[in-house]
Design a protein around this motif. Structure first.
Motif, mmCIF file in Angstrom:
data_model
loop_
_atom_site.group_PDB
_atom_site.id
_atom_site.type_symbol
_atom_site.label_atom_id
_atom_site.label_comp_id
_atom_site.label_asym_id
_atom_site.label_seq_id
_atom_site.Cartn_x
_atom_site.Cartn_y
_atom_site.Cartn_z
ATOM 1 N N LEU A 1 0.833 -1.208 0.000
ATOM 2 C CA LEU A 1 0.000 0.000 0.000
ATOM 3 C C LEU A 1 0.863 1.252 0.000
ATOM 4 C CD1 LEU A 1 -2.822 1.224 0.101
ATOM 5 C CD2 LEU A 1 -2.710 1.089 2.611
ATOM 6 N N CYS A 2 1.957 1.232 0.771
ATOM 7 C CA CYS A 2 2.877 2.359 0.789
ATOM 8 C C CYS A 2 3.448 2.618 -0.598
ATOM 9 C CB CYS A 2 3.989 2.102 1.796
ATOM 10 S SG CYS A 2 5.259 3.387 1.865
ATOM 11 N N ALA A 3 3.886 1.547 -1.274
ATOM 12 C CA ALA A 3 4.434 1.696 -2.620
ATOM 13 C C ALA A 3 3.368 2.189 -3.593
ATOM 14 C CB ALA A 3 5.016 0.363 -3.094
ATOM 15 N N GLN A 4 2.167 1.670 -3.462
ATOM 16 C CA GLN A 4 1.075 2.060 -4.352
ATOM 17 C C GLN A 4 0.773 3.553 -4.223
ATOM 18 O OE1 GLN A 4 -2.491 -0.442 -5.373
ATOM 19 N NE2 GLN A 4 -3.445 0.859 -3.808
ATOM 20 N N GLU A 5 0.650 4.021 -2.999
ATOM 21 C CA GLU A 5 0.331 5.431 -2.783
ATOM 22 C C GLU A 5 1.505 6.331 -3.152
ATOM 23 O OE1 GLU A 5 -0.860 5.529 1.291
ATOM 24 O OE2 GLU A 5 -2.896 4.823 0.872
ATOM 25 N N ALA A 6 2.714 5.887 -2.849
ATOM 26 C CA ALA A 6 3.882 6.730 -3.103
ATOM 27 C C ALA A 6 4.162 6.890 -4.592
ATOM 28 C CB ALA A 6 5.101 6.139 -2.391
ATOM 29 N N GLU B 1 -0.983 -4.882 -8.109
ATOM 30 C CA GLU B 1 -1.684 -6.133 -7.832
ATOM 31 C C GLU B 1 -0.889 -7.021 -6.883
ATOM 32 O OE1 GLU B 1 -2.969 -8.226 -11.276
ATOM 33 O OE2 GLU B 1 -4.290 -6.620 -11.971
ATOM 34 N N HIS B 2 0.421 -7.062 -7.071
ATOM 35 C CA HIS B 2 1.263 -7.888 -6.209
ATOM 36 C C HIS B 2 2.585 -7.164 -5.986
ATOM 37 C CE1 HIS B 2 -1.475 -11.267 -6.728
ATOM 38 N NE2 HIS B 2 -1.401 -11.108 -8.030
ATOM 39 N N ALA B 3 3.124 -7.294 -4.781
ATOM 40 C CA ALA B 3 4.460 -6.779 -4.458
ATOM 41 C C ALA B 3 5.214 -7.905 -3.769
ATOM 42 C CB ALA B 3 4.367 -5.553 -3.555
ATOM 43 N N ARG B 4 6.398 -8.219 -4.275
ATOM 44 C CA ARG B 4 7.142 -9.337 -3.726
ATOM 45 C C ARG B 4 8.630 -9.050 -3.805
ATOM 46 N NH1 ARG B 4 5.247 -14.000 -5.427
ATOM 47 N NH2 ARG B 4 7.120 -15.090 -4.716
#
Length: 293
Positions: free
Chosen positions: A159-164, A170-173
């Motif tokens: 969520l932090c990466a998405q907003e920033a 969809e996926h962060a890994r």
């Protein structure tokens, strides 16, 4: 990897899989946002592999196409390490060092992604861990054995990466660089690029070694001296090598055009990975293999 980067290090990426219609609003984060994301990354990986808490973490809060990180000598990670070495030491113990856009919002040159490689669904952010050699090697082995299967980022990190970055994720890994290499090999296989892989892998992992793609009707390629040489054939020589049983002029013309398009495709993939390409014009009736030697 050890031949190219002397000190034991753990090279990896935070991989962000974007929604089909999503384009990041920002190429890199400001310093505060970069630091917040780096801390979450350190927390996530520290929970998965506790030994990372003993190591320095360096992180570039800038996203790239995977091909930009999978280049001979791993230049983006190498530059990240150079900046780590120059970063001031404050106090004792491991550091978390984040790099991103400057105060004016400009992205420094080492972390500027190639606009021609933008648009893919997978964007990757480089990180590396460095510390005492034995501890670093233990962490590297642990990550290589489990990160591909278990390396999902925590929900608040995604969520932090998405907003920033201003992108729907969809996926962060988390992946090691070898994991990213394996995923890229699978992707290329699915895209019909499997014949090129041995040459590309040699260029990335053993640039001092030689490799050939010599499998008609594929173009003829040779990796040597850190570059890939591609044989440019005249139509009649192409016919003799790749379509000796064909006699229809229309089908021959179409086949040769497809062959030239395939050469351009393979060249574009190699150059996206930072591998120099040299086109070698083969004289009529000359052995193309001999021409590439």
């Amino acid at each position: 990897m050890s031949r190219q980067i002397p000190a034991p290090q753990v090279l990896g990426v935070l991989a962000l899989e974007l929604s089909d219609d999503s384009t990041p609003a920002r190429d890199a984060l400001g310093q505060q946002a970069a630091g917040e994301l780096a801390k979450l990354l350190g927390r996530d990986l520290g929970a998965l592999v506790p030994g990372v808490r003993e190591l320095d973490l360096s992180f570039a809060a800038a996203h790239f196409d995977p091909a930009e990180l999978l280049r001979p000598g791993w230049p983006v990670h190498r530059r990240l390490d150079e900046l780590r070495v120059r970063a001031p030491q404050s106090g004792q113990g491991p550091r978390i060092i984040a790099f991103g856009a400057d105060a004016a919002g400009a992205v420094p040159l080492p972390f500027q992604s190639d606009a021609q490689l933008a648009g893919g669904r997978l964007r990757v952010l480089p990180y590396l861990f460095v510390g005492e050699p034995a501890a670093t090697e233990a962490v590297a082995a642990h990550m290589e054995s489990m990160l591909l299967d278990l390396g999902m980022a925590q929900a608040d990190t995604a969520l932090c990466a998405q907003e920033a970055f201003g992108a729907r994720i969809e996926h962060a890994r988390y992946l090691t660089l070898h994991d990213l290499l394996a995923m890229t090999a699978m992707q290329y296989r699915n895209q019909g690029l499997d014949p090129l892989w041995d040459v590309l892998e040699t260029a990335l992992l053993a640039p001092e070694s030689e490799a050939w793609l010599d499998a008609p009707p594929e173009p003829l390629l040779r990796h040597v001296d850190g570059e890939v040489r591609i044989a440019m054939l005249a139509p009649e020589d192409w016919r003799r090598r790749c379509a000796s049983d064909e006699s229809d002029d229309g089908r021959l013309a179409k086949g040769f055009a497809m062959y030239e398009a395939r050469q351009r495709q393979l060249s574009a993939v190699l150059q996206a990975h930072g591998v120099p390409v040299v086109f070698v014009h083969v004289a009529p009736e000359q052995d193309p293999v001999a021409a590439l030697r």
